[in-house]
Design a protein around this motif. Structure first.
Motif, PDB file in Angstrom:
ATOM      1  N   ASN A  12       3.496 -19.985   1.262  1.00  0.00           N
ATOM      2  CA  ASN A  12       3.171 -19.864   2.683  1.00  0.00           C
ATOM      3  C   ASN A  12       1.658 -19.689   2.871  1.00  0.00           C
ATOM      4  O   ASN A  12       1.059 -20.304   3.751  1.00  0.00           O
ATOM      5  CB  ASN A  12       3.932 -18.692   3.300  1.00  0.00           C
ATOM      6  N   LYS A  13       1.052 -18.865   2.025  1.00  0.00           N
ATOM      7  CA  LYS A  13      -0.394 -18.652   2.095  1.00  0.00           C
ATOM      8  C   LYS A  13      -1.135 -19.956   1.809  1.00  0.00           C
ATOM      9  O   LYS A  13      -2.094 -20.304   2.502  1.00  0.00           O
ATOM     10  CB  LYS A  13      -0.812 -17.575   1.082  1.00  0.00           C
TER      11      LYS A  13
ATOM     12  N   THR B 227      -0.818 -22.277   4.768  1.00  0.00           N
ATOM     13  CA  THR B 227      -1.675 -21.784   5.847  1.00  0.00           C
ATOM     14  C   THR B 227      -3.120 -22.189   5.610  1.00  0.00           C
ATOM     15  O   THR B 227      -3.812 -22.623   6.534  1.00  0.00           O
ATOM     16  CB  THR B 227      -1.556 -20.251   5.963  1.00  0.00           C
ATOM     17  N   GLN B 228      -3.579 -22.088   4.359  1.00  0.00           N
ATOM     18  CA  GLN B 228      -4.956 -22.475   4.042  1.00  0.00           C
ATOM     19  C   GLN B 228      -5.143 -23.981   4.157  1.00  0.00           C
ATOM     20  O   GLN B 228      -6.121 -24.449   4.736  1.00  0.00           O
ATOM     21  CB  GLN B 228      -5.317 -22.012   2.624  1.00  0.00           C
TER      22      GLN B 228
ATOM     23  N   LEU C 129      -4.760 -22.788   9.241  1.00  0.00           N
ATOM     24  CA  LEU C 129      -4.115 -21.995  10.281  1.00  0.00           C
ATOM     25  C   LEU C 129      -4.714 -20.601  10.411  1.00  0.00           C
ATOM     26  O   LEU C 129      -4.300 -19.826  11.249  1.00  0.00           O
ATOM     27  CB  LEU C 129      -2.607 -21.881  10.006  1.00  0.00           C
ATOM     28  N   GLY C 130      -5.709 -20.292   9.603  1.00  0.00           N
ATOM     29  CA  GLY C 130      -6.301 -18.966   9.648  1.00  0.00           C
ATOM     30  C   GLY C 130      -7.198 -18.733  10.847  1.00  0.00           C
ATOM     31  O   GLY C 130      -7.564 -17.615  11.150  1.00  0.00           O
TER      32      GLY C 130
ATOM     33  N   GLU D 223       3.804 -13.437  13.286  1.00  0.00           N
ATOM     34  CA  GLU D 223       4.618 -14.257  12.382  1.00  0.00           C
ATOM     35  C   GLU D 223       6.119 -14.067  12.576  1.00  0.00           C
ATOM     36  O   GLU D 223       6.908 -14.897  12.153  1.00  0.00           O
ATOM     37  CB  GLU D 223       4.245 -14.001  10.928  1.00  0.00           C
TER      38      GLU D 223
ATOM     39  N   ILE E 278       3.012 -22.749  15.567  1.00  0.00           N
ATOM     40  CA  ILE E 278       2.355 -22.991  14.278  1.00  0.00           C
ATOM     41  C   ILE E 278       2.738 -24.363  13.735  1.00  0.00           C
ATOM     42  O   ILE E 278       1.898 -25.114  13.251  1.00  0.00           O
ATOM     43  CB  ILE E 278       2.725 -21.892  13.250  1.00  0.00           C
TER      44      ILE E 278
ATOM     45  N   ALA F 149       0.000 -27.117  13.102  1.00  0.00           N
ATOM     46  CA  ALA F 149      -0.184 -27.608  11.737  1.00  0.00           C
ATOM     47  C   ALA F 149      -0.001 -29.116  11.681  1.00  0.00           C
ATOM     48  O   ALA F 149      -0.793 -29.827  11.055  1.00  0.00           O
ATOM     49  CB  ALA F 149       0.806 -26.924  10.804  1.00  0.00           C
TER      50      ALA F 149
END
Length: 156
Positions: A116-117, A120-121, A125-126, A134, A143, A147
């Motif tokens: 997931n991290k 996100t990167q 999405l940061g 979340e 999201i 995305a």
């Protein structure tokens, strides 16, 4: 606690049924999973023994707090995997759904969090300009749209 793949599917199904209607019974689960009522009875008694559901014979089935938490983790794993397959690897949505369903049982919660991290990167999405939560369904849908749009723009 470690549940079997089958038990995880029961928990996920109970969670979804609870969210879509008020009372969940053995028949509802059997119909949803296309299995027999005796199979459901056996499984829910094991889930009850594991402390993830509340159930009295012929009564309503509800998730305990621990059961609900576990069910949400299962659903999140599947969603993360599906998003990775569709958005990053460009796998067909239907195929990705089936593969994510199978893969969610094979990865740990820690691996799901790292994936997931990573997603996100990759999807940048940061830097969302909002009060992202979340746990909010609305935010999760936003999201996905954000995305998808960012990936389309990156591919151009």
């Amino acid at each position: 606690m470690k549940l079997t793949n089958s038990q995880e599917e029961y928990l996920k199904t109970i969670y979804i049924l609870e969210k879509n209607k008020q009372k969940v019974r053995v028949t509802d689960i059997a119909d949803k999973l296309k299995i027999t009522k005796p199979s459901v009875n056996k499984a829910i008694n094991l889930l009850k023994d594991n402390g993830v559901i509340n159930y009295q014979a012929y009564g309503e089935i509800t998730l305990t707090k621990e059961g609900e938490k576990y069910a949400i983790e299962i659903i999140k794993k599947q969603d993360i995997l599906k998003m990775f397959l569709v958005e990053i690897l460009d796998i067909d949505e239907k195929q990705a759904q089936e593969e994510a369903k199978a893969m969610k049982h094979a990865i740990s919660q820690q691996t799901a969090k790292k994936l997931n991290k990573y997603i996100t990167q990759i999807m940048n999405l940061g830097n969302l300009d909002c009060d992202y939560d979340e746990n909010s369904k609305k935010c999760q849908n936003c999201i996905k749209i954000t995305a998808k749009n960012r990936l389309k723009n990156a591919k151009k």
